[in-house]
Design a protein around this motif. Structure first.
Motif, PDB file in Angstrom:
ATOM      1  N   UNK A 155       0.820  -1.215   0.000  1.00 39.07           N
ATOM      2  CA  UNK A 155       0.000   0.000   0.000  1.00 39.07           C
ATOM      3  C   UNK A 155       0.851   1.259   0.000  1.00 39.07           C
ATOM      4  N   UNK A 156       1.941   1.229   0.759  1.00 36.72           N
ATOM      5  CA  UNK A 156       2.844   2.385   0.807  1.00 36.72           C
ATOM      6  C   UNK A 156       3.519   2.581  -0.551  1.00 36.72           C
ATOM      7  N   UNK A 161       4.025   5.386  -5.818  1.00 31.48           N
ATOM      8  CA  UNK A 161       3.894   5.402  -7.279  1.00 31.48           C
ATOM      9  C   UNK A 161       2.989   6.539  -7.759  1.00 31.48           C
ATOM     10  N   UNK A 162       2.157   7.030  -6.843  1.00 29.70           N
ATOM     11  CA  UNK A 162       1.263   8.167  -7.174  1.00 29.70           C
ATOM     12  C   UNK A 162       1.874   9.502  -6.751  1.00 29.70           C
ATOM     13  N   UNK A 163       3.182   9.466  -6.494  1.00 29.61           N
ATOM     14  CA  UNK A 163       3.950  10.683  -6.169  1.00 29.61           C
ATOM     15  C   UNK A 163       3.575  11.304  -4.819  1.00 29.61           C
ATOM     16  N   UNK A 164       3.048  10.489  -3.912  1.00 29.34           N
ATOM     17  CA  UNK A 164       2.745  10.995  -2.583  1.00 29.34           C
ATOM     18  C   UNK A 164       4.040  11.144  -1.789  1.00 29.34           C
ATOM     19  N   UNK A 165       4.161  12.234  -1.067  1.00 29.99           N
ATOM     20  CA  UNK A 165       5.349  12.456  -0.233  1.00 29.99           C
ATOM     21  C   UNK A 165       5.228  11.647   1.058  1.00 29.99           C
ATOM     22  N   UNK A 166       6.343  11.572   1.796  1.00 35.35           N
ATOM     23  CA  UNK A 166       6.317  10.866   3.066  1.00 35.35           C
ATOM     24  C   UNK A 166       5.306  11.451   4.030  1.00 35.35           C
ATOM     25  N   UNK A 167       5.200  12.768   4.049  1.00 32.70           N
ATOM     26  CA  UNK A 167       4.243  13.449   4.935  1.00 32.70           C
ATOM     27  C   UNK A 167       2.806  13.115   4.518  1.00 32.70           C
ATOM     28  N   UNK A 168       2.554  13.129   3.222  1.00 35.48           N
ATOM     29  CA  UNK A 168       1.206  12.817   2.723  1.00 35.48           C
ATOM     30  C   UNK A 168       0.829  11.368   3.034  1.00 35.48           C
ATOM     31  N   UNK A 169       1.792  10.459   2.869  1.00 35.57           N
ATOM     32  CA  UNK A 169       1.534   9.052   3.170  1.00 35.57           C
ATOM     33  C   UNK A 169       1.231   8.885   4.660  1.00 35.57           C
ATOM     34  N   UNK A 170       2.005   9.577   5.485  1.00 32.12           N
ATOM     35  CA  UNK A 170       1.790   9.506   6.932  1.00 32.12           C
ATOM     36  C   UNK A 170       0.382   9.962   7.296  1.00 32.12           C
ATOM     37  N   UNK A 177       5.573  10.436   9.983  1.00 29.93           N
ATOM     38  CA  UNK A 177       6.507  10.446   8.848  1.00 29.93           C
ATOM     39  C   UNK A 177       7.736   9.580   9.111  1.00 29.93           C
ATOM     40  N   UNK A 178       8.164   9.525  10.373  1.00 28.74           N
ATOM     41  CA  UNK A 178       9.322   8.702  10.712  1.00 28.74           C
ATOM     42  C   UNK A 178       9.025   7.220  10.476  1.00 28.74           C
ATOM     43  N   UNK A 179       7.799   6.806  10.810  1.00 29.31           N
ATOM     44  CA  UNK A 179       7.389   5.411  10.577  1.00 29.31           C
ATOM     45  C   UNK A 179       7.352   5.109   9.084  1.00 29.31           C
ATOM     46  N   UNK A 180       6.892   6.083   8.299  1.00 29.68           N
ATOM     47  CA  UNK A 180       6.873   5.911   6.842  1.00 29.68           C
ATOM     48  C   UNK A 180       8.290   5.667   6.327  1.00 29.68           C
TER      49      UNK A 180
END
Length: 213
Positions: A155-156, A161-170, A177-180
Motif C-alpha cells: 500500500x505504501x 507510485x502516485x507521487x505521494x510524499x512521506x508526509x502525505x503518506x503519513x 513520517x518517521x514510521x513511513x
C-alpha cells in the motif's frame, strides 16, 4: 501431523459430482480421507474436530468460503494445511489465499491431474499452486522478492507510485513520517534496491500495474 506417506485429509465442495469424483479418486489412490463436507460450515466443523493434515476446500461454498475457513484456521492456530480448489483464475483470490497461508491452489479442471502432486508437495511443507494458474496470471514475471512485501508495505509503495510524499503518506495512513521512512527502508531492503535517492520511486512507477490489482 501424521506420516508423510498417508496424510489425513478432509475434502469439501458444494457440487456433489465434483465432491464424489475427488473423494473416489483419493480413495483409489489410497489416501486417508477422513470425511467430506458439502458446505463451509460442515467443513469447518470437521476440521476443528479432526484437525487433519490437509483440508481440500472449494473456494465458493455456502456458509463459509474456502478463504474464510483458511482465515479462521489461521486465527485459531489450527495446523491443518489448506488447499483451495476453484474454477476461477483470479489474481486477487490468489494473493488473498497466499496472505492467509494457503498451501495449495488448484484449478478444478486440472484437479484430478494435479491433486496427487499437490498433496505430496504440501505434506512436505512445500506450497503448490497450479502451473496453469501461474501461467495465466503470469505470476512468474513478478519482480524478485515482490511477494516478501506485506499488504501494508504494498500500500505504501502504491502511494509512492502516485507521487505521494512521506508526509502525505503519513497523513493518509495515520502514522508518523518517521514510521513511513522506516517502512520505506525495509521495503528497499526486501526488494534489494540500490540505496540511492528515488530508487524506490522509480521501482514503484515501473511496477505500478502490480500495485493496483
Amino acid at each position: 501431523m501424521n506420516n508423510k506417506t498417508n496424510p489425513t485429509i478432509i475434502i469439501a465442495d458444494d457440487h456433489p459430482l465434483v465432491l464424489k469424483g475427488l473423494h473416489d479418486f483419493l480413495i483409489e489412490k489410497e489416501f486417508n480421507v477422513l470425511a467430506s463436507a458439502k458446505n463451509g460450515k460442515e467443513a469447518l466443523t470437521l476440521i476443528k474436530a479432526h484437525k487433519p493434515d490437509i483440508a481440500i476446500l472449494d473456494i465458493k461454498m455456502p456458509f463459509f468460503t474456502g478463504l474464510q475457513i483458511a482465515e479462521k484456521c489461521k486465527a485459531e492456530n489450527i495446523p491443518t494445511k489448506i488447499v483451495l480448489i476453484t474454477f476461477e483464475k483470479d489474481e486477487k483470490t490468489y494473493y488473498d489465499a497466499k496472505d492467509l497461508g494457503a498451501y495449495g491452489y488448484v484449478l478444478k479442471e486440472f484437479a484430478l491431474v494435479e491433486i496427487e502432486n499437490c498433496i505430496t508437495s504440501v505434506i512436505n511443507n512445500k506450497p503448490y499452486f497450479s502451473p496453469e494458474l501461474l501461467n495465466f496470471l503470469e505470476i512468474h514475471k513478478l519482480p524478485e522478492n515482490f511477494d516478501l512485501l506485506t499488504n501494508h508495505e504494498k500500500g505504501i509503495v502504491e502511494l509512492i507510485s502516485r507521487n505521494k510524499t512521506g508526509v502525505e503518506i503519513a497523513e493518509l495512513l495515520s502514522i508518523s513520517p518517521r514510521t513511513v521512512e522506516k517502512h520505506k527502508s525495509n521495503i528497499i531492503k526486501k526488494l534489494k534496491l540500490e540505496q540511492k535517492q528515488n530508487s524506490l520511486l522509480i521501482w514503484a512507477k515501473e511496477n505500478s500495474d502490480l500495485l493496483n490489482t
